[in-house]
Design a protein around this motif. Structure first.
Motif, mmCIF file in Angstrom:
data_model
loop_
_atom_site.group_PDB
_atom_site.id
_atom_site.type_symbol
_atom_site.label_atom_id
_atom_site.label_comp_id
_atom_site.label_asym_id
_atom_site.label_seq_id
_atom_site.Cartn_x
_atom_site.Cartn_y
_atom_site.Cartn_z
ATOM 1 N N GLY A 35 12.106 21.357 20.821
ATOM 2 C CA GLY A 35 11.094 21.509 19.785
ATOM 3 C C GLY A 35 11.633 21.857 18.421
ATOM 4 O O GLY A 35 10.923 21.748 17.443
ATOM 5 N N LEU A 39 14.379 16.204 11.966
ATOM 6 C CA LEU A 39 14.425 14.746 11.976
ATOM 7 C C LEU A 39 15.253 14.187 10.824
ATOM 8 O O LEU A 39 15.768 13.091 10.915
ATOM 9 C CB LEU A 39 13.011 14.167 11.900
ATOM 10 C CG LEU A 39 12.289 13.932 13.216
ATOM 11 C CD1 LEU A 39 11.097 13.049 12.997
ATOM 12 C CD2 LEU A 39 13.201 13.310 14.248
ATOM 13 N N ARG A 42 18.600 13.039 11.701
ATOM 14 C CA ARG A 42 18.723 11.964 12.684
ATOM 15 C C ARG A 42 18.481 10.621 12.031
ATOM 16 O O ARG A 42 17.874 10.530 10.966
ATOM 17 C CB ARG A 42 17.707 12.167 13.809
ATOM 18 C CG ARG A 42 17.976 13.387 14.645
ATOM 19 C CD ARG A 42 17.133 13.347 15.870
ATOM 20 N NE ARG A 42 17.446 14.466 16.755
ATOM 21 C CZ ARG A 42 16.903 14.617 17.943
ATOM 22 N NH1 ARG A 42 16.026 13.741 18.383
ATOM 23 N NH2 ARG A 42 17.221 15.647 18.699
ATOM 24 N N TYR A 74 5.472 3.370 15.108
ATOM 25 C CA TYR A 74 6.917 3.455 14.906
ATOM 26 C C TYR A 74 7.710 3.059 16.134
ATOM 27 O O TYR A 74 8.796 2.490 16.013
ATOM 28 C CB TYR A 74 7.295 4.879 14.488
ATOM 29 C CG TYR A 74 6.876 5.224 13.090
ATOM 30 C CD1 TYR A 74 7.326 4.467 12.026
ATOM 31 C CD2 TYR A 74 6.031 6.289 12.834
ATOM 32 C CE1 TYR A 74 6.944 4.765 10.740
ATOM 33 C CE2 TYR A 74 5.644 6.595 11.560
ATOM 34 C CZ TYR A 74 6.104 5.834 10.515
ATOM 35 O OH TYR A 74 5.726 6.124 9.251
ATOM 36 N N VAL A 75 7.161 3.364 17.339
ATOM 37 C CA VAL A 75 7.904 3.005 18.553
ATOM 38 C C VAL A 75 8.036 1.491 18.645
ATOM 39 O O VAL A 75 9.104 0.949 18.961
ATOM 40 C CB VAL A 75 7.185 3.585 19.792
ATOM 41 C CG1 VAL A 75 7.921 3.202 21.040
ATOM 42 C CG2 VAL A 75 7.094 5.084 19.699
ATOM 43 N N GLY B 45 13.353 14.338 21.880
ATOM 44 C CA GLY B 45 12.798 13.969 20.583
ATOM 45 C C GLY B 45 11.605 14.777 20.152
ATOM 46 O O GLY B 45 11.013 14.475 19.124
ATOM 47 N N PHE B 46 11.210 15.805 20.947
ATOM 48 C CA PHE B 46 10.002 16.541 20.589
ATOM 49 C C PHE B 46 10.230 17.447 19.384
ATOM 50 O O PHE B 46 11.239 18.133 19.292
ATOM 51 C CB PHE B 46 9.533 17.375 21.781
ATOM 52 C CG PHE B 46 8.322 18.193 21.499
ATOM 53 C CD1 PHE B 46 7.105 17.576 21.341
ATOM 54 C CD2 PHE B 46 8.395 19.565 21.364
ATOM 55 C CE1 PHE B 46 5.979 18.309 21.065
ATOM 56 C CE2 PHE B 46 7.282 20.305 21.089
ATOM 57 C CZ PHE B 46 6.069 19.677 20.944
ATOM 58 N N VAL B 47 9.284 17.405 18.460
ATOM 59 C CA VAL B 47 9.317 18.293 17.296
ATOM 60 C C VAL B 47 8.080 19.182 17.375
ATOM 61 O O VAL B 47 6.991 18.680 17.647
ATOM 62 C CB VAL B 47 9.289 17.479 15.984
ATOM 63 C CG1 VAL B 47 9.323 18.396 14.797
ATOM 64 C CG2 VAL B 47 10.435 16.513 15.941
ATOM 65 N N LYS B 48 8.260 20.460 17.135
ATOM 66 C CA LYS B 48 7.127 21.378 17.216
ATOM 67 C C LYS B 48 6.064 20.997 16.174
ATOM 68 O O LYS B 48 6.400 20.736 15.019
ATOM 69 C CB LYS B 48 7.605 22.807 16.967
ATOM 70 C CG LYS B 48 6.950 23.798 17.892
ATOM 71 C CD LYS B 48 7.611 25.146 17.786
ATOM 72 C CE LYS B 48 7.586 25.837 19.134
ATOM 73 N NZ LYS B 48 8.443 26.993 19.175
ATOM 74 N N PRO B 53 4.049 9.274 16.942
ATOM 75 C CA PRO B 53 4.611 8.458 15.858
ATOM 76 C C PRO B 53 3.850 7.150 15.609
ATOM 77 O O PRO B 53 4.389 6.067 15.749
ATOM 78 C CB PRO B 53 6.039 8.191 16.337
ATOM 79 C CG PRO B 53 5.956 8.283 17.799
ATOM 80 C CD PRO B 53 4.897 9.269 18.125
ATOM 81 N N TYR B 66 6.382 13.895 12.209
ATOM 82 C CA TYR B 66 6.217 13.108 13.432
ATOM 83 C C TYR B 66 7.297 13.475 14.426
ATOM 84 O O TYR B 66 8.370 13.953 14.046
ATOM 85 C CB TYR B 66 6.307 11.613 13.126
ATOM 86 C CG TYR B 66 5.151 11.087 12.329
ATOM 87 C CD1 TYR B 66 3.945 10.828 12.949
ATOM 88 C CD2 TYR B 66 5.260 10.869 10.972
ATOM 89 C CE1 TYR B 66 2.877 10.358 12.232
ATOM 90 C CE2 TYR B 66 4.198 10.392 10.242
ATOM 91 C CZ TYR B 66 3.001 10.141 10.881
ATOM 92 O OH TYR B 66 1.944 9.678 10.177
ATOM 93 N N VAL B 67 7.009 13.233 15.719
ATOM 94 C CA VAL B 67 8.076 13.393 16.714
ATOM 95 C C VAL B 67 8.987 12.174 16.607
ATOM 96 O O VAL B 67 8.645 11.157 16.024
ATOM 97 C CB VAL B 67 7.526 13.549 18.145
ATOM 98 C CG1 VAL B 67 6.646 14.749 18.258
ATOM 99 C CG2 VAL B 67 6.797 12.319 18.588
ATOM 100 N N ASP B 68 10.189 12.305 17.208
ATOM 101 C CA ASP B 68 11.217 11.288 17.075
ATOM 102 C C ASP B 68 10.817 10.032 17.862
ATOM 103 O O ASP B 68 10.648 10.101 19.071
ATOM 104 C CB ASP B 68 12.531 11.871 17.617
ATOM 105 C CG ASP B 68 13.717 11.055 17.203
ATOM 106 O OD1 ASP B 68 13.504 9.905 16.822
ATOM 107 O OD2 ASP B 68 14.840 11.575 17.275
ATOM 108 N N PRO B 69 10.648 8.872 17.218
ATOM 109 C CA PRO B 69 10.239 7.680 17.977
ATOM 110 C C PRO B 69 11.362 7.034 18.780
ATOM 111 O O PRO B 69 11.099 6.271 19.688
ATOM 112 C CB PRO B 69 9.737 6.724 16.889
ATOM 113 C CG PRO B 69 10.459 7.130 15.677
ATOM 114 C CD PRO B 69 10.680 8.604 15.775
#
Lengths: 252, 111
Positions: A35, A39, A42, A74-75, B45-48, B53, B66-69
């Motif tokens: 958590g 980003l 990355r 986005y995915v 890839g989880f972001v608090k 995404p 956003y969480v990491d796609p």
């Protein structure tokens, strides 16, 4: 005895995984804590801002136009645009496994009879639900660039609709030849689009069509086209696997 | 917490692969292993407080969190390949059952 050895081995493997992940040597941890991911460090941050090949600051839904990749999901943009070559390989793996299943369970085949005759409600309810499921599958793979879903789940839903017909009718047998033709054509068009992109843009599977406004149905260039192809291909492949498993060889 | 649980699920799958001799149970163990691995990759890839995404009319800007796609895309690939492996393994198991009449690897005899 076998169980004891297995438990000891599993505990050893578990210890190594935990120690590699959660007791790193002096600060160089392999992963960020759960958590607490930044980003911006990355590569995904440029997927989100859509500035992998050029400069771009912010993407706004319904306003930004002519980005390098116009997908709102986005995915999907990662799967079908930035890593499309990866997806071509993945579709090939699925094709080879469907081919292997067909090879292993080959021969003149007929539908396997179930122990119980399907009753009235199952028989006609399945026909009613079949159309709805196919429409939902088509919706799913044609809206892959706007909503959750895409070619793979959409294709799986279409194959599940076919499985329902197999379960509901003992005499039903799909025309597998049509599925094989669909699968071959869809896979070939995917590769041809990739080669066409080399001629037009210079890179394999480059998104050479205009990408439009983010969030509209006719946007994102090649992405919806490729996802429809993947949906058709995955649907017919899984339908082929279902057909191979639900039929038995006929003695000559 | 969910990362520990997914690693525990992976270990359950490895235990099943090591200790079972029934082909169907081996395939089920392989699937459990794969599911644990997939949950772990998604959890990387989880972001608090991150959003899913996808740009929508409610969350309409890429400047939001956003969480990491990327791990989700990787897991989508892994799921599809897992389906292929499972189908091929089940077809092999069915072929072996036809020639040997059993799913137990210990009871099979060479011809």
């Amino acid at each position: 005895m076998k169980q004891v050895v297995s438990i000891l081995l599993v505990l050893a493997v578990g210890f190594f995984i935990f120690s590699a992940l959660y007791f790193p040597n002096q600060g160089d941890s392999a992963f960020d804590s759960y958590g607490e991911v930044d980003l911006d460090e990355r590569v995904s941050s440029s997927f989100i801002d859509k500035n992998v090949t050029g400069e771009n600051d912010e993407v706004v839904f319904g306003e930004s136009a002519n980005l390098e990749d116009g997908s709102a999901n986005y995915v999907t943009s990662v799967i079908v645009n930035y890593r499309s070559f990866d997806t071509l390989g993945e579709v090939t793996v699925l094709f080879i496994s469907a081919f292997g299943v067909g090879l292993l369970l080959s021969g003149r085949r007929k539908k396997q009879a179930f122990a119980h005759q399907p009753n009235f409600i199952l028989k006609y309810g399945a026909r009613l639900v079949f159309g709805i499921m196919v429409i939902f599958g088509v919706y799913m793979f044609s809206h892959g660039h706007l909503a959750p879903g895409g070619g793979f789940p959409g294709g799986a839903i279409i194959a599940a609709a076919l499985l329902l017909l197999y379960l509901a009718d003992n005499d039903f047998r799909a025309k597998m030849k049509a599925f094989k033709v669909t699968e071959g054509i869809a896979g070939s068009i995917y590769v041809i689009l990739g080669l066409l992109a080399i001629v037009i843009g210079g890179y394999f599977l480059m998104n050479f069509l205009p990408t439009g406004i983010v969030g509209t149905i006719f946007s994102a260039g090649l992405i919806p086209i490729i996802y429809v192809l993947i949906g058709l291909k995955v649907g017919s492949e899984i339908a082929g696997i279902v057909d191979s498993f639900l039929t038995v060889e006929v003695e000559k | 917490m969910i990362q520990y649980l997914s690693i525990a699920l992976m270990l359950v799958g490895i235990y099943g692969l090591l200790s079972q001799r029934n082909m169907i149970k081996l395939i089920v163990s392989l699937n459990i292993f794969e599911i644990g691995l997939n949950i772990f990759i998604v959890s990387i890839g989880f972001v608090k407080d991150g959003l899913a995404p996808i740009l929508t009319s409610n969350h309409n800007s890429s400047a939001l969190l956003y969480v990491d796609p990327l791990p989700q895309a990787m897991v989508l690939t892994a799921i599809v390949i897992g389906v292929g492996i499972t189908a091929l393994a089940l077809a092999l198991a069915r072929k072996l059952y036809k020639t040997h009449g059993t799913y137990e690897l210990d009871e099979m005899e060479g011809e």
